[in-house]
Motif scaffolding. Structure first.
Motif, PDB file in Angstrom:
ATOM      1  N   LEU A   1       0.851  -1.189   0.000  1.00  0.00           N
ATOM      2  CA  LEU A   1       0.000   0.000   0.000  1.00  0.00           C
ATOM      3  C   LEU A   1       0.885   1.237   0.000  1.00  0.00           C
ATOM      4  O   LEU A   1       0.568   2.260  -0.606  1.00  0.00           O
TER       5      LEU A   1
ATOM      6  N   LYS B   1       5.193   8.432  16.721  1.00  0.00           N
ATOM      7  CA  LYS B   1       4.513   9.233  17.750  1.00  0.00           C
ATOM      8  C   LYS B   1       3.178   9.787  17.259  1.00  0.00           C
ATOM      9  O   LYS B   1       3.011  10.049  16.077  1.00  0.00           O
TER      10      LYS B   1
ATOM     11  N   ARG C   1      -6.230  15.092  19.806  1.00  0.00           N
ATOM     12  CA  ARG C   1      -6.840  16.414  19.665  1.00  0.00           C
ATOM     13  C   ARG C   1      -6.732  17.242  20.940  1.00  0.00           C
ATOM     14  O   ARG C   1      -6.952  18.440  20.925  1.00  0.00           O
TER      15      ARG C   1
ATOM     16  N   ASP D   1       9.256   2.987  12.690  1.00  0.00           N
ATOM     17  CA  ASP D   1       9.528   3.906  11.581  1.00  0.00           C
ATOM     18  C   ASP D   1      10.861   3.511  10.949  1.00  0.00           C
ATOM     19  O   ASP D   1      11.899   4.135  11.179  1.00  0.00           O
TER      20      ASP D   1
ATOM     21  N   GLU E   1       4.917  -1.699   9.466  1.00  0.00           N
ATOM     22  CA  GLU E   1       3.828  -2.366  10.191  1.00  0.00           C
ATOM     23  C   GLU E   1       4.031  -3.868  10.035  1.00  0.00           C
ATOM     24  O   GLU E   1       4.136  -4.360   8.917  1.00  0.00           O
TER      25      GLU E   1
ATOM     26  N   ILE F   1      -3.047  -0.865   9.038  1.00  0.00           N
ATOM     27  CA  ILE F   1      -3.578   0.115   9.978  1.00  0.00           C
ATOM     28  C   ILE F   1      -3.076   1.511   9.586  1.00  0.00           C
ATOM     29  O   ILE F   1      -3.820   2.479   9.626  1.00  0.00           O
ATOM     30  N   ILE F   2      -1.794   1.582   9.209  1.00  0.00           N
ATOM     31  CA  ILE F   2      -1.208   2.867   8.793  1.00  0.00           C
ATOM     32  C   ILE F   2      -1.447   3.057   7.296  1.00  0.00           C
ATOM     33  O   ILE F   2      -1.071   2.212   6.496  1.00  0.00           O
ATOM     34  N   GLN F   3      -2.097   4.166   6.938  1.00  0.00           N
ATOM     35  CA  GLN F   3      -2.422   4.402   5.530  1.00  0.00           C
ATOM     36  C   GLN F   3      -1.981   5.786   5.084  1.00  0.00           C
ATOM     37  O   GLN F   3      -2.123   6.751   5.833  1.00  0.00           O
ATOM     38  N   PRO F   4      -1.474   5.883   3.852  1.00  0.00           N
ATOM     39  CA  PRO F   4      -1.030   7.195   3.349  1.00  0.00           C
ATOM     40  C   PRO F   4      -2.183   8.208   3.390  1.00  0.00           C
ATOM     41  O   PRO F   4      -3.297   7.894   2.968  1.00  0.00           O
TER      42      PRO F   4
ATOM     43  N   GLU G   1     -11.246  15.906  13.207  1.00  0.00           N
ATOM     44  CA  GLU G   1     -10.361  15.633  14.339  1.00  0.00           C
ATOM     45  C   GLU G   1     -10.457  14.193  14.834  1.00  0.00           C
ATOM     46  O   GLU G   1      -9.622  13.749  15.620  1.00  0.00           O
ATOM     47  N   GLU G   2     -11.488  13.461  14.396  1.00  0.00           N
ATOM     48  CA  GLU G   2     -11.596  12.059  14.824  1.00  0.00           C
ATOM     49  C   GLU G   2     -10.497  11.187  14.221  1.00  0.00           C
ATOM     50  O   GLU G   2     -10.179  10.122  14.739  1.00  0.00           O
TER      51      GLU G   2
ATOM     52  N   ILE H   1      -6.921  10.008  13.413  1.00  0.00           N
ATOM     53  CA  ILE H   1      -5.620  10.108  14.084  1.00  0.00           C
ATOM     54  C   ILE H   1      -4.525  10.164  13.018  1.00  0.00           C
ATOM     55  O   ILE H   1      -4.484   9.337  12.121  1.00  0.00           O
ATOM     56  N   LYS H   2      -3.662  11.184  13.132  1.00  0.00           N
ATOM     57  CA  LYS H   2      -2.649  11.417  12.087  1.00  0.00           C
ATOM     58  C   LYS H   2      -1.240  11.120  12.589  1.00  0.00           C
ATOM     59  O   LYS H   2      -0.945  11.278  13.763  1.00  0.00           O
ATOM     60  N   ILE H   3      -0.408  10.706  11.639  1.00  0.00           N
ATOM     61  CA  ILE H   3       0.997  10.395  11.936  1.00  0.00           C
ATOM     62  C   ILE H   3       1.873  11.084  10.894  1.00  0.00           C
ATOM     63  O   ILE H   3       1.501  11.152   9.729  1.00  0.00           O
TER      64      ILE H   3
ATOM     65  N   ASP I   1       5.870  10.615   9.582  1.00  0.00           N
ATOM     66  CA  ASP I   1       7.064   9.792   9.830  1.00  0.00           C
ATOM     67  C   ASP I   1       8.333  10.645   9.793  1.00  0.00           C
ATOM     68  O   ASP I   1       8.277  11.855   9.609  1.00  0.00           O
TER      69      ASP I   1
ATOM     70  N   LYS J   1       6.546  12.235   5.808  1.00  0.00           N
ATOM     71  CA  LYS J   1       5.433  11.662   5.057  1.00  0.00           C
ATOM     72  C   LYS J   1       4.249  11.523   6.005  1.00  0.00           C
ATOM     73  O   LYS J   1       4.415  11.154   7.171  1.00  0.00           O
TER      74      LYS J   1
ATOM     75  N   TYR K   1       0.490  10.086   7.294  1.00  0.00           N
ATOM     76  CA  TYR K   1      -0.376   8.918   7.305  1.00  0.00           C
ATOM     77  C   TYR K   1      -1.581   9.172   8.218  1.00  0.00           C
ATOM     78  O   TYR K   1      -1.576  10.100   9.015  1.00  0.00           O
TER      79      TYR K   1
ATOM     80  N   LEU L   1      -4.226   6.723  10.936  1.00  0.00           N
ATOM     81  CA  LEU L   1      -4.513   5.405  11.520  1.00  0.00           C
ATOM     82  C   LEU L   1      -5.951   5.069  11.155  1.00  0.00           C
ATOM     83  O   LEU L   1      -6.874   5.791  11.527  1.00  0.00           O
TER      84      LEU L   1
ATOM     85  N   PHE M   1      -9.109   2.747  14.839  1.00  0.00           N
ATOM     86  CA  PHE M   1      -8.720   3.860  15.705  1.00  0.00           C
ATOM     87  C   PHE M   1      -9.556   5.106  15.441  1.00  0.00           C
ATOM     88  O   PHE M   1      -9.852   5.429  14.291  1.00  0.00           O
TER      89      PHE M   1
ATOM     90  N   ASP N   1     -10.074   9.151  17.287  1.00  0.00           N
ATOM     91  CA  ASP N   1      -9.767  10.095  18.358  1.00  0.00           C
ATOM     92  C   ASP N   1     -11.085  10.550  18.983  1.00  0.00           C
ATOM     93  O   ASP N   1     -11.577  11.650  18.728  1.00  0.00           O
TER      94      ASP N   1
END
Lengths: 422, 422
Positions: A35, A95, A99, A141, A154, B73-76, B91-92, B94-96, B98, B102, B104, B106, B139, B141
């Motif tokens: 993906l 990490k 919110r 990561d 992952e 679980i982790i998606q671009p 805001e619901e 959840i952002k990452i 890396d 980049k 992603y 959740l 996931f 938030d």
């Protein structure tokens, strides 16, 4: 399962720029799809294999009194600050900020969490020793994701944790777990060695790694043919003098191979109980810091290693116990010959009734195309039904490992297959 | 399993400030523990129930030709921008970010990912209809995590996705899935209703929710006693005129209850195929946008709902098929009476050999304490062995549901239990 209702997703051509044979074959056999760099989906064929492997691992661990639990993937950052591992993991740790500006990490492993839990649940030395495990996704990561599912962001892990009132008890469980790992890897038909290792980021002093022999592995190990144990090659060279008495006499017989790390077990001792003040009273009412062991298996890496060790030019050769299907049925020209169709369906139903996983290739394709797909995904046995054989009430039994066929009376085929598989 | 080697972790006292009875009982019976607000660990007793429920769901879905997969679980983030849902979720989500900057998310659900995969793997109308599912963590938030595992940040879902060449095929699979859901919830002994719903953030026009009746539920529904279907109460009031002909005649018989949403199925139609240009040629070589269905079950919420519907003052009353253990053995004063110990161990072995999950309470505790724990965790049947009964070659068979005991010859107890469980 009928191929027409299944997502085979095999690829005829070799995908380009793929470094390892296992990665190539996992793509070609329709097991995985990328993906994003280091992030994969498991398609039906791949996930069937994961389910079978996790079932084998769970069943062996349960039989040895380990208890399955499921800890959170999202963990408060403060747990990781307290253990000092937020710093140690550095950029590898993923990490999250929610919110409300609360900070979390995505778990790469669960020492902090299991200590937090056990500190609340374990109050007496009488509850010890105790071992928990889980099989779930972990996150890292990775600076350079590569080799398909071997080095990813992952990934699926089996992680286990044991707690003990003293070092002796830890050692005993540790040795027991070593034997459980040997049992698991042997059941999965892996060619592997045990390598003395360093605990590094995990803490503790004693640790052993499990390595699957493989040309494409990133590690180099050195060993004697018949020994279960090996050395890290670099370390062996550095400390050559230490091994003088025993190994150097046999140096000419030493074998050097690349390998993939598939498991790692640790005697963590008191690292985490110390930084969380996790004390328990022993028999004599003395306060003791708990001893801890931890034990990991990389499920993804097991799968890659099995493929690296079990393939030929046609595709993967799965061990019976984890093959996505145990038998395929290949009726030749079934859409032109009703008798072939009838026999094929009858055998299919009989195998299903014996709880055998069967893939019935009911595509209207050439024998060559269908046979190539069944070989590529690596089903251990096949039943070929054709005009030539049914006249003498026979079918052909194909063995993927031997790559050979033999004629068998179709009244006997079910019991022959059942014997081979179970 | 012996209680001495198991993490029971029952709590005698009611935990304070807990809103719902299911949350209370999950804590008291040692099923879950909180790591952080809305983030829970499943302890051995809880995870045993999860495993049994997911096995039932998988087996029913597999039997209906659905294929299990596992998506990341982790998606671009760009997938979510493209679908427009990054904004919709707000805001619901959840952002990452890396280490390479980049971005992603959740996954709270997998419509984007499954479309991305299928666009590569599905090339012909002949492969359709096709249905995939997975059981894994999601996931969200959550602004206000509450009611234990009902409204959480990390939770377990069964999500399924189907693809179709036209609306008729989608409708057929949708109705089929509705029946599969009915089968699943009935198997789990849930008292539930089906509620016409709105698709909102998911897209599409037609959707049905599955609601478990429960006082502590956040929804209000209204229904006729014998009907499988219900209405959202607010909507019913707003649109009262519409229902005049049918329902209002029976208004006095209408029942209003609170409920917990445990499942939601959607006819998404072309929302995702449109924004990804996911076309396939039909039989007549016409280019068609694919139709999609999606189908979710909240595993955590099922567990809470079952407890809300099946408990008494002593604890949980599990249906046989998902109880953490099916039978407990309670030998009274076994450490003072060798004969009791011998009979208890013999019965334990016999039950294990019949593949029945047994918890043998071998603690040296009072009958009251042991019995209270077995009732709290809700094991359906118990075998009590005491000095009084063994003189007449009998044991007592306890039924959790009936809260009653009866004397049974111990030569007959195994077959009686086997009949009750299977």
């Amino acid at each position: 399962m009928y191929t027409k209702k299944y997502l085979l997703s095999t690829l005829k051509e070799k995908p380009k720029n793929i470094e390892s044979i296992s990665h190539q074959l996992m793509l070609r056999s329709g097991m995985i799809r990328m993906l994003s760099s280091g992030i994969y989906t498991w398609l039906p064929t791949g996930y069937r294999i994961i389910k079978k492997i996790t079932k084998i691992i769970s069943s062996i661990l349960n039989n040895h009194g380990c208890m399955e639990i499921c800890m959170p993937i999202i963990q408060p950052e403060n747990l990781w600050k307290k253990s000092g591992r937020k710093k140690l993991y550095g950029e590898e740790l993923i990490k999250i900020t929610d919110r409300r500006n609360k900070k979390y990490v995505l778990s790469p492993t669960h020492e902090e969490a299991i200590n937090y839990i056990c500190q609340q649940e374990i109050h007496s030395y009488k509850q010890l020793p105790i071992t928990f495990y889980q099989i779930q996704k972990k996150f890292r990561d990775e600076i350079r994701p590569r080799f398909g599912v071997i080095r990813t962001i992952e990934f699926l892990m089996k992680d286990a944790y044991s707690f003990h009132i003293n070092k002796d008890s830890l050692k005993k469980t540790y040795e027991n777990m070593k034997n459980i790992y040997i049992k698991i890897f042997k059941k999965l038909k892996l060619n592997f060695k045990i390598v003395k290792a360093h605990s590094k980021i995990m803490g503790g002093s004693i640790s052993d790694e499990f390595h699957a022999i493989s040309e494409m592995g990133e590690n180099k190990i050195i060993f004697l043919k018949k020994s279960n144990y090996a050395f890290n090659y670099n370390e062996f060279n550095e400390k050559k003098k230490k091994f003088k008495n025993y190994l150097l006499q046999k140096e000419k017989k030493l074998i050097k191979k690349n390998s993939i790390e598939i498991g790692h077990i640790f005697q963590i001792e008191k690292k985490y109980s110390k930084n969380t003040n996790f004390y328990i009273q022993d028999k004599k009412n003395k306060k003791k810091l708990l001893n801890m062991g931890c034990y990991g298996i990389g499920i993804n890496r097991i799968i890659s290693s099995i493929i690296e060790q079990n393939h030929d030019k046609y595709g993967i050769i799965w061990p019976n116990c984890i093959a996505p299907f145990q038998v395929f049925i290949l009726p030749i020209n079934m859409y032109k010959n009703k008798k072939i169709k009838k026999i094929a369906k009858k055998l299919y139903k009989k195998l299903i009734n014996k709880n055998i996983d069967v893939l019935f290739d009911n595509r209207n394709e050439s024998l060559g195309k269908m046979f190539a797909d069944m070989n590529l995904i690596g089903i251990p046995f096949g039943i070929l039904i054709s005009k030539n054989t049914i006249t003498s009430k026979k079918v052909e039994l194909y063995s993927r490992k031997k790559n050979s066929k033999k004629k068998v009376l179709y009244s006997k085929i079910i019991s022959i297959i059942k014997n081979k598989i179970i």
